[in-house]
Design a protein around this motif. Structure first.
Motif, PDB file in Angstrom:
ATOM      1  N   ASN A  93       0.791  -1.648  -0.189  1.00 17.19           N
ATOM      2  CA  ASN A  93      -0.012  -0.363   0.188  1.00 17.19           C
ATOM      3  C   ASN A  93       1.115   1.703  -0.023  1.00 17.19           C
ATOM      4  O   ASN A  93       1.216   2.385   0.862  1.00 17.19           O
ATOM      5  CB  ASN A  93      -0.919  -0.139   1.660  1.00 17.19           C
ATOM      6  CG  ASN A  93      -1.501   1.159   1.231  1.00 17.19           C
ATOM      7  OD1 ASN A  93      -2.274   1.947   0.277  1.00 17.19           O
ATOM      8  ND2 ASN A  93      -2.341   1.196   2.311  1.00 17.19           N
ATOM      9  N   PRO A  94       1.528   0.917  -1.385  1.00 14.83           N
ATOM     10  CA  PRO A  94       2.520   2.549  -1.247  1.00 14.83           C
ATOM     11  C   PRO A  94       1.693   3.982  -0.738  1.00 14.83           C
ATOM     12  O   PRO A  94       2.351   4.876  -0.664  1.00 14.83           O
ATOM     13  CB  PRO A  94       3.263   3.153  -2.329  1.00 14.83           C
ATOM     14  CG  PRO A  94       2.063   1.617  -3.193  1.00 14.83           C
ATOM     15  CD  PRO A  94       1.302   0.935  -2.542  1.00 14.83           C
ATOM     16  N   ASP A  95       0.591   4.238  -1.023  1.00 10.94           N
ATOM     17  CA  ASP A  95      -0.226   6.066  -0.700  1.00 10.94           C
ATOM     18  C   ASP A  95      -0.622   5.053   0.626  1.00 10.94           C
ATOM     19  O   ASP A  95      -1.408   6.163   0.865  1.00 10.94           O
ATOM     20  CB  ASP A  95      -1.197   5.745  -1.742  1.00 10.94           C
ATOM     21  CG  ASP A  95      -0.466   5.909  -3.219  1.00 10.94           C
ATOM     22  OD1 ASP A  95       0.418   5.865  -3.234  1.00 10.94           O
ATOM     23  OD2 ASP A  95      -1.341   5.575  -4.310  1.00 10.94           O
ATOM     24  N   CYS A  96      -0.489   4.419   1.572  1.00 12.19           N
ATOM     25  CA  CYS A  96      -0.964   4.505   3.131  1.00 12.19           C
ATOM     26  C   CYS A  96      -2.393   4.448   2.762  1.00 12.19           C
ATOM     27  O   CYS A  96      -2.684   5.678   3.249  1.00 12.19           O
ATOM     28  CB  CYS A  96       0.087   5.460   3.480  1.00 12.19           C
ATOM     29  SG  CYS A  96       1.628   5.255   3.358  1.00 12.19           S
ATOM     30  N   LEU A  97      -3.500   4.006   1.769  1.00 11.95           N
ATOM     31  CA  LEU A  97      -4.424   4.099   1.896  1.00 11.95           C
ATOM     32  C   LEU A  97      -5.326   3.474   2.942  1.00 11.95           C
ATOM     33  O   LEU A  97      -5.195   2.220   3.464  1.00 11.95           O
ATOM     34  CB  LEU A  97      -5.316   4.112  -0.089  1.00 11.95           C
ATOM     35  CG  LEU A  97      -4.577   4.404  -0.853  1.00 11.95           C
ATOM     36  CD1 LEU A  97      -5.457   3.548  -2.430  1.00 11.95           C
ATOM     37  CD2 LEU A  97      -5.263   5.464  -0.965  1.00 11.95           C
ATOM     38  N   ASP A  98      -6.147   4.338   3.162  1.00 12.84           N
ATOM     39  CA  ASP A  98      -7.457   3.520   5.208  1.00 12.84           C
ATOM     40  C   ASP A  98      -7.856   2.248   4.247  1.00 12.84           C
ATOM     41  O   ASP A  98      -7.188   1.665   2.562  1.00 12.84           O
ATOM     42  CB  ASP A  98      -7.992   4.343   5.425  1.00 12.84           C
ATOM     43  CG  ASP A  98      -7.542   5.523   5.524  1.00 12.84           C
ATOM     44  OD1 ASP A  98      -6.894   5.902   6.385  1.00 12.84           O
ATOM     45  OD2 ASP A  98      -8.240   6.969   5.606  1.00 12.84           O
ATOM     46  N   ALA A  99      -8.497   1.298   5.045  1.00  9.43           N
ATOM     47  CA  ALA A  99      -8.646   0.240   4.272  1.00  9.43           C
ATOM     48  C   ALA A  99      -9.461   0.003   3.709  1.00  9.43           C
ATOM     49  O   ALA A  99      -9.644  -0.726   2.963  1.00  9.43           O
ATOM     50  CB  ALA A  99      -9.304  -0.386   5.991  1.00  9.43           C
ATOM     51  N   ILE A 100     -10.825   0.837   3.566  1.00  5.95           N
ATOM     52  CA  ILE A 100     -11.840   0.663   3.116  1.00  5.95           C
ATOM     53  C   ILE A 100     -11.366   1.369   1.075  1.00  5.95           C
ATOM     54  O   ILE A 100     -11.479   0.109   0.118  1.00  5.95           O
ATOM     55  CB  ILE A 100     -13.078   1.722   3.021  1.00  5.95           C
ATOM     56  CG1 ILE A 100     -13.820   0.760   4.227  1.00  5.95           C
ATOM     57  CG2 ILE A 100     -13.652   1.497   2.084  1.00  5.95           C
ATOM     58  CD1 ILE A 100     -14.911   1.034   5.100  1.00  5.95           C
ATOM     59  N   PRO A 101     -10.174   2.326   1.238  1.00  2.00           N
ATOM     60  CA  PRO A 101      -9.704   2.757  -0.475  1.00  2.00           C
ATOM     61  C   PRO A 101      -8.963   1.499  -0.704  1.00  2.00           C
ATOM     62  O   PRO A 101      -8.738   1.467  -1.743  1.00  2.00           O
ATOM     63  CB  PRO A 101      -9.924   4.293   0.043  1.00  2.00           C
ATOM     64  CG  PRO A 101      -9.778   4.540   1.158  1.00  2.00           C
ATOM     65  CD  PRO A 101     -10.453   3.013   1.931  1.00  2.00           C
ATOM     66  N   PHE A 102      -7.490   1.235   0.021  1.00  2.28           N
ATOM     67  CA  PHE A 102      -7.134  -0.129  -0.715  1.00  2.28           C
ATOM     68  C   PHE A 102      -7.968  -0.857  -0.724  1.00  2.28           C
ATOM     69  O   PHE A 102      -7.623  -1.541  -1.600  1.00  2.28           O
ATOM     70  CB  PHE A 102      -6.575  -0.311   1.043  1.00  2.28           C
ATOM     71  CG  PHE A 102      -5.429  -1.414   1.076  1.00  2.28           C
ATOM     72  CD1 PHE A 102      -4.240  -0.458  -0.273  1.00  2.28           C
ATOM     73  CD2 PHE A 102      -5.819  -2.522   1.155  1.00  2.28           C
ATOM     74  CE1 PHE A 102      -3.915  -2.541  -0.667  1.00  2.28           C
ATOM     75  CE2 PHE A 102      -4.676  -3.955   1.442  1.00  2.28           C
ATOM     76  CZ  PHE A 102      -3.824  -3.650   0.030  1.00  2.28           C
ATOM     77  N   PHE A 103      -9.009  -1.510  -0.222  1.00  2.60           N
ATOM     78  CA  PHE A 103      -9.811  -2.588  -0.074  1.00  2.60           C
ATOM     79  C   PHE A 103      -9.988  -2.609  -2.290  1.00  2.60           C
ATOM     80  O   PHE A 103      -9.923  -3.654  -2.313  1.00  2.60           O
ATOM     81  CB  PHE A 103     -10.820  -3.590   0.392  1.00  2.60           C
ATOM     82  CG  PHE A 103     -11.810  -4.658   0.604  1.00  2.60           C
ATOM     83  CD1 PHE A 103     -11.351  -5.462   0.722  1.00  2.60           C
ATOM     84  CD2 PHE A 103     -12.859  -4.259  -0.432  1.00  2.60           C
ATOM     85  CE1 PHE A 103     -11.730  -6.884   0.141  1.00  2.60           C
ATOM     86  CE2 PHE A 103     -13.802  -5.070  -0.875  1.00  2.60           C
ATOM     87  CZ  PHE A 103     -13.616  -6.662   0.088  1.00  2.60           C
ATOM     88  N   VAL A 104     -10.760  -1.574  -2.378  1.00  2.00           N
ATOM     89  CA  VAL A 104     -10.990  -1.352  -3.785  1.00  2.00           C
ATOM     90  C   VAL A 104      -9.670  -1.442  -4.633  1.00  2.00           C
ATOM     91  O   VAL A 104     -10.749  -1.826  -5.825  1.00  2.00           O
ATOM     92  CB  VAL A 104     -12.579  -0.104  -3.425  1.00  2.00           C
ATOM     93  CG1 VAL A 104     -12.844   0.913  -4.734  1.00  2.00           C
ATOM     94  CG2 VAL A 104     -13.539   0.097  -2.589  1.00  2.00           C
ATOM     95  N   ARG A 105      -9.306  -0.349  -4.313  1.00  2.00           N
ATOM     96  CA  ARG A 105      -7.690  -0.154  -5.208  1.00  2.00           C
ATOM     97  C   ARG A 105      -7.300  -1.692  -5.171  1.00  2.00           C
ATOM     98  O   ARG A 105      -7.239  -2.289  -6.492  1.00  2.00           O
ATOM     99  CB  ARG A 105      -7.123   0.202  -4.432  1.00  2.00           C
ATOM    100  CG  ARG A 105      -6.098   0.599  -5.724  1.00  2.00           C
ATOM    101  CD  ARG A 105      -4.382   1.049  -5.059  1.00  2.00           C
ATOM    102  NE  ARG A 105      -5.091   3.058  -5.499  1.00  2.00           N
ATOM    103  CZ  ARG A 105      -3.902   3.832  -5.575  1.00  2.00           C
ATOM    104  NH1 ARG A 105      -2.289   3.539  -4.491  1.00  2.00           N
ATOM    105  NH2 ARG A 105      -4.418   4.500  -5.023  1.00  2.00           N
ATOM    106  N   PHE A 106      -7.533  -2.359  -4.232  1.00  2.00           N
ATOM    107  CA  PHE A 106      -6.457  -4.136  -4.700  1.00  2.00           C
ATOM    108  C   PHE A 106      -7.827  -5.202  -5.595  1.00  2.00           C
ATOM    109  O   PHE A 106      -7.020  -5.239  -6.116  1.00  2.00           O
ATOM    110  CB  PHE A 106      -6.709  -4.340  -3.036  1.00  2.00           C
ATOM    111  CG  PHE A 106      -5.909  -5.992  -3.197  1.00  2.00           C
ATOM    112  CD1 PHE A 106      -4.257  -5.753  -3.052  1.00  2.00           C
ATOM    113  CD2 PHE A 106      -6.776  -7.054  -2.495  1.00  2.00           C
ATOM    114  CE1 PHE A 106      -4.078  -7.560  -3.077  1.00  2.00           C
ATOM    115  CE2 PHE A 106      -6.124  -8.028  -2.902  1.00  2.00           C
ATOM    116  CZ  PHE A 106      -4.612  -8.855  -3.243  1.00  2.00           C
ATOM    117  N   PHE A 107      -9.210  -4.598  -5.504  1.00  2.00           N
ATOM    118  CA  PHE A 107      -9.516  -5.810  -6.438  1.00  2.00           C
ATOM    119  C   PHE A 107     -10.454  -4.721  -7.918  1.00  2.00           C
ATOM    120  O   PHE A 107     -11.007  -5.021  -8.557  1.00  2.00           O
ATOM    121  CB  PHE A 107     -10.829  -6.278  -5.982  1.00  2.00           C
ATOM    122  CG  PHE A 107     -10.799  -6.651  -4.275  1.00  2.00           C
ATOM    123  CD1 PHE A 107     -10.596  -8.301  -5.145  1.00  2.00           C
ATOM    124  CD2 PHE A 107     -10.304  -6.824  -3.262  1.00  2.00           C
ATOM    125  CE1 PHE A 107      -9.766  -9.786  -4.157  1.00  2.00           C
ATOM    126  CE2 PHE A 107      -9.898  -7.404  -2.003  1.00  2.00           C
ATOM    127  CZ  PHE A 107     -10.088  -8.932  -2.908  1.00  2.00           C
TER     128      PHE A 107
END
Length: 140
Positions: A93-107
């Motif tokens: 997570n190089p942009d240090c996103l919060d959990a929900i935005p990271f989850f959306v980007r991950f998928f």
């Protein structure tokens, strides 16, 4: 600049009203990379230096939220940083996103999240259907 103290003025025999000018503060030898200042100290967190300089410059690569610089004495403008504890690691997570935005980007965005959610709904529906069907069947 300023007035010399009594001890200094006695060496040169100068009158007490002699003033000096601001001088240049620099180390005697060039500083190595990651160090700066008149005593070549390590550059503090969030700063860097290529060496041969008396100043450390600010790093600018860390995300604005959920991150902090974590090493001193950095030798290039891409300083090392970590994400805060509340978010996934900087490696994934190089942009240090919060959990929900990271989850959306991950998928891969809303489409990926919708597909995963749809698969879960189908799986749960199938399991509930199987459970309901087992109670009604009687063998032999």
């Amino acid at each position: 600049g300023g007035m010399p103290n009594d001890l200094c003025s006695s060496f040169g025999g100068m009158p007490g009203n002699t003033t000096g000018e601001k001088g240049l503060v620099s180390p005697l030898f060039p500083c190595v990379a990651g160090h700066g200042g008149e005593f070549c100290q390590k550059c503090p967190l969030g700063t860097w230096s290529r060496g041969n300089s008396t100043t450390c410059q600010a790093c600018t690569n860390k995300p604005r939220r959920n991150a902090y610089y974590n090493e001193t004495g950095w030798s290039n403008p891409i300083c090392k940083y970590k994400c805060t504890r509340a978010v996934p690691l900087v490696v994934v997570n190089p942009d240090c996103l919060d959990a929900i935005p990271f989850f959306v980007r991950f998928f891969r965005g809303a489409g990926g999240v919708t597909a995963i959610f749809g698969c879960l709904v189908v799986l749960v529906s199938f399991l509930l259907w199987r459970r309901a069907g087992k109670g009604k069947r009687r063998c032999c």
